[in-house]
Design a protein around this motif. Structure first.
Motif, mmCIF file in Angstrom:
data_model
loop_
_atom_site.group_PDB
_atom_site.id
_atom_site.type_symbol
_atom_site.label_atom_id
_atom_site.label_comp_id
_atom_site.label_asym_id
_atom_site.label_seq_id
_atom_site.Cartn_x
_atom_site.Cartn_y
_atom_site.Cartn_z
ATOM 1 N N GLY A 47 29.837 46.387 48.597
ATOM 2 C CA GLY A 47 28.909 45.799 47.645
ATOM 3 C C GLY A 47 28.449 46.702 46.528
ATOM 4 O O GLY A 47 27.615 46.297 45.713
ATOM 5 N N ARG A 48 28.971 47.906 46.439
ATOM 6 C CA ARG A 48 28.532 48.790 45.356
ATOM 7 C C ARG A 48 29.728 49.465 44.692
ATOM 8 O O ARG A 48 30.756 49.708 45.318
ATOM 9 C CB ARG A 48 27.561 49.847 45.868
ATOM 10 C CG ARG A 48 28.140 50.834 46.870
ATOM 11 C CD ARG A 48 27.047 51.728 47.449
ATOM 12 N NE ARG A 48 27.559 52.628 48.480
ATOM 13 C CZ ARG A 48 27.916 53.881 48.257
ATOM 14 N NH1 ARG A 48 27.823 54.387 47.039
ATOM 15 N NH2 ARG A 48 28.351 54.647 49.247
ATOM 16 N N ASP A 49 29.551 49.736 43.406
ATOM 17 C CA ASP A 49 30.537 50.506 42.655
ATOM 18 C C ASP A 49 30.272 51.972 42.952
ATOM 19 O O ASP A 49 29.223 52.520 42.615
ATOM 20 C CB ASP A 49 30.392 50.232 41.159
ATOM 21 C CG ASP A 49 31.493 50.871 40.334
ATOM 22 O OD1 ASP A 49 32.129 51.828 40.828
ATOM 23 O OD2 ASP A 49 31.707 50.438 39.185
ATOM 24 N N THR A 50 31.223 52.627 43.590
ATOM 25 C CA THR A 50 31.021 54.001 44.027
ATOM 26 C C THR A 50 31.094 55.008 42.882
ATOM 27 O O THR A 50 30.658 56.154 43.036
ATOM 28 C CB THR A 50 32.079 54.395 45.067
ATOM 29 O OG1 THR A 50 33.380 54.407 44.445
ATOM 30 C CG2 THR A 50 32.066 53.428 46.245
ATOM 31 N N GLU B 18 32.431 40.975 43.972
ATOM 32 C CA GLU B 18 32.975 39.636 44.226
ATOM 33 C C GLU B 18 34.202 39.366 43.362
ATOM 34 O O GLU B 18 35.245 38.920 43.838
ATOM 35 C CB GLU B 18 31.903 38.572 43.946
ATOM 36 C CG GLU B 18 30.740 38.584 44.917
ATOM 37 C CD GLU B 18 29.685 39.636 44.587
ATOM 38 O OE1 GLU B 18 28.726 39.768 45.361
ATOM 39 O OE2 GLU B 18 29.825 40.347 43.546
ATOM 40 N N ALA B 19 34.079 39.663 42.062
ATOM 41 C CA ALA B 19 35.199 39.427 41.153
ATOM 42 C C ALA B 19 36.370 40.358 41.464
ATOM 43 O O ALA B 19 37.535 39.965 41.357
ATOM 44 C CB ALA B 19 34.746 39.623 39.708
ATOM 45 N N ALA B 20 36.063 41.591 41.879
ATOM 46 C CA ALA B 20 37.126 42.527 42.245
ATOM 47 C C ALA B 20 37.900 42.022 43.454
ATOM 48 O O ALA B 20 39.126 42.143 43.517
ATOM 49 C CB ALA B 20 36.538 43.904 42.529
ATOM 50 N N LEU C 226 33.928 36.319 51.047
ATOM 51 C CA LEU C 226 34.763 37.397 50.521
ATOM 52 C C LEU C 226 34.596 38.697 51.301
ATOM 53 O O LEU C 226 34.951 39.774 50.827
ATOM 54 C CB LEU C 226 34.470 37.638 49.029
ATOM 55 C CG LEU C 226 34.683 36.433 48.110
ATOM 56 C CD1 LEU C 226 34.318 36.783 46.672
ATOM 57 C CD2 LEU C 226 36.131 35.942 48.183
ATOM 58 N N ARG C 227 34.096 38.579 52.525
ATOM 59 C CA ARG C 227 33.924 39.740 53.388
ATOM 60 C C ARG C 227 35.003 39.762 54.474
ATOM 61 O O ARG C 227 35.457 38.707 54.912
ATOM 62 C CB ARG C 227 32.534 39.731 54.026
ATOM 63 C CG ARG C 227 31.422 40.114 53.069
ATOM 64 C CD ARG C 227 30.054 39.803 53.629
ATOM 65 N NE ARG C 227 29.008 40.495 52.892
ATOM 66 C CZ ARG C 227 28.556 40.125 51.692
ATOM 67 N NH1 ARG C 227 29.082 39.059 51.101
ATOM 68 N NH2 ARG C 227 27.612 40.815 51.089
ATOM 69 N N PRO C 228 35.386 40.969 54.912
ATOM 70 C CA PRO C 228 36.395 41.067 55.971
ATOM 71 C C PRO C 228 35.913 40.437 57.269
ATOM 72 O O PRO C 228 34.719 40.501 57.600
ATOM 73 C CB PRO C 228 36.585 42.577 56.140
ATOM 74 C CG PRO C 228 36.132 43.170 54.852
ATOM 75 C CD PRO C 228 35.016 42.298 54.384
ATOM 76 N N PRO D 139 35.622 45.645 48.863
ATOM 77 C CA PRO D 139 34.533 45.591 47.879
ATOM 78 C C PRO D 139 33.236 45.043 48.470
ATOM 79 O O PRO D 139 32.145 45.449 48.082
ATOM 80 C CB PRO D 139 35.095 44.666 46.797
ATOM 81 C CG PRO D 139 36.583 44.832 46.899
ATOM 82 C CD PRO D 139 36.841 44.976 48.367
ATOM 83 N N LEU D 140 33.363 44.118 49.412
ATOM 84 C CA LEU D 140 32.215 43.577 50.144
ATOM 85 C C LEU D 140 32.504 43.743 51.630
ATOM 86 O O LEU D 140 33.629 43.555 52.068
ATOM 87 C CB LEU D 140 31.998 42.101 49.815
ATOM 88 C CG LEU D 140 31.626 41.771 48.365
ATOM 89 C CD1 LEU D 140 31.892 40.301 48.076
ATOM 90 C CD2 LEU D 140 30.164 42.117 48.106
ATOM 91 N N ALA D 141 31.491 44.087 52.404
ATOM 92 C CA ALA D 141 31.729 44.284 53.834
ATOM 93 C C ALA D 141 30.430 44.215 54.604
ATOM 94 O O ALA D 141 29.360 44.533 54.085
ATOM 95 C CB ALA D 141 32.407 45.628 54.091
#
Length: 351
Positions: free
Chosen positions: A162-165, A339-341, A18-20, A91-93
């Motif tokens: 990977g983090r909620d800002t 991940e879910a986002a 799920l990463r670019p 969301p993940l990178a």
């Protein structure tokens, strides 16, 4: 009504991690039939692709082109074993995804260095036809009041790597690091606009005259006002909503001068919109006071309702859905994890 168009930027992600992944050239080579006048392009990073509609006369045509463009890019990505992600930030990178090949992007990398190493930010750019560049600058002066509200509506980037800002639009926070970012300054006419941009280029903080970071501007390529304050829309319908409200704001632009706005109040309005989106208080730049963000959005709709004409009921329906279900940022945060986002954005993005 004026002609309209839109540009949307997307990420390409691996369906397992799920990463670019930086495979834009491969995916773009697989893109098949696009709507008339529409194009698919690379973007700054090799992880990004862009779809630009052709010139459209109405919202139905625009919506059809946006949906077709997303499907074409999603199909091409899937053929390459990837997925298309409609989010303002990943969301993940992983760090340093790599730049897209090209001379101008190389100059961007050389100028901004680490500032753009991880800059995988995606926006929704709305174009509205205007008669000339002086008119465009006049329109932008009047749009200044409403740009934070359009940002709050279009916020769709709460997660970053990977983090909620804690922000509804982290993309705007990332963009604020660039020189000259934010609400467009009040300018007298096209000559004053071009002189202001040329000065920034001459000062060495922009690569060229096409690279302003202002939220709205006369397009350097088309006879349009270009408004690029919103994140990439979570769904095609939300991109249509952003376009409809922007075109209506252009249509109701008065002939007289724009009201004077305090620059610090405008900055507060932008920050509040990026921080809370539609879930908290915003700032009314004209009244210089805190107002619930949904009330600011309702004020915008009331301001342009008559200009929407036959589209009024359809736009009202799109707006009611966002107010009831939340914008992209709310739905990503509701998913509960990066991940879910990501999965939510992949599934909803094609429409």
């Amino acid at each position: 009504m004026s002609t309209i168009g839109a540009e949307e930027e997307f990420l390409l992600v691996d369906p397992t991690t799920l990463r670019p992944v930086p495979r834009a050239a491969e995916v773009l080579a697989r893109v098949e039939e696009l709507p008339p006048g529409a194009k698919a392009h690379p973007e700054l990073m090799g992880t990004q692709v862009e779809f630009a509609t052709g010139v459209c006369d109405d919202l139905a045509g625009l919506g059809a082109q946006l949906a077709a463009g997303r499907r074409a890019l999603a199909d091409a990505a899937k053929a390459s074993g990837l997925r298309l992600l409609a989010s303002g930030t990943p969301p993940l990178a992983d760090p340093a995804p790599g730049f897209a090949p090209g001379g101008r992007y190389g100059r961007v990398e050389e100028l901004f260095r680490a500032q753009v190493t991880d800059y995988q930010s995606n926006g929704c750019h709305v174009h509205v036809g205007v008669p000339d560049r002086d008119t465009a600058v006049h329109v932008v002066n009047h749009l200044r009041r409403w740009l934070p509200t359009l940002l709050a509506l279009g916020a769709n980037s709460p997660f970053w790597a990977g983090r909620d800002t804690g922000y509804a639009s982290w993309r705007i926070v990332e963009q604020s690091k660039f020189p000259g970012s934010g609400v467009t300054p009040h300018l007298a006419d096209a000559a004053a606009h071009d002189a202001a941009v040329a000065r920034l280029v001459d000062l060495g903080v922009l690569v060229d005259e096409s690279q302003t970071f202002w939220f709205a501007r006369p397009s350097p390529r088309y006879p349009t006002v270009e408004v690029r304050v919103a994140d990439t829309a979570a769904t095609p319908g939300e991109a249509v909503l952003q376009t409809a409200l922007t075109r209506a704001l252009v249509a109701v632009t008065p002939l007289g001068p724009a009201p004077e706005l305090d620059e610090q109040v405008l900055a507060a309005a932008v920050w509040s919109a990026a921080r809370y989106g539609l879930t908290g208080d915003g700032v009314d730049p004209l009244a210089a006071r805190r107002v619930p963000a949904p009330a600011l959005l309702e004020a915008l709709f009331d301001h342009v309702a008559d200009a929407l004409g036959d589209d009024r009921a359809a736009v009202r329906s799109l707006l009611d859905r966002v107010l009831a279900e939340g914008n992209g940022a709310v739905r990503q945060q509701r998913a509960g994890s990066p991940e879910a986002a990501t999965i939510t954005c992949i599934e909803a993005g094609i429409g």
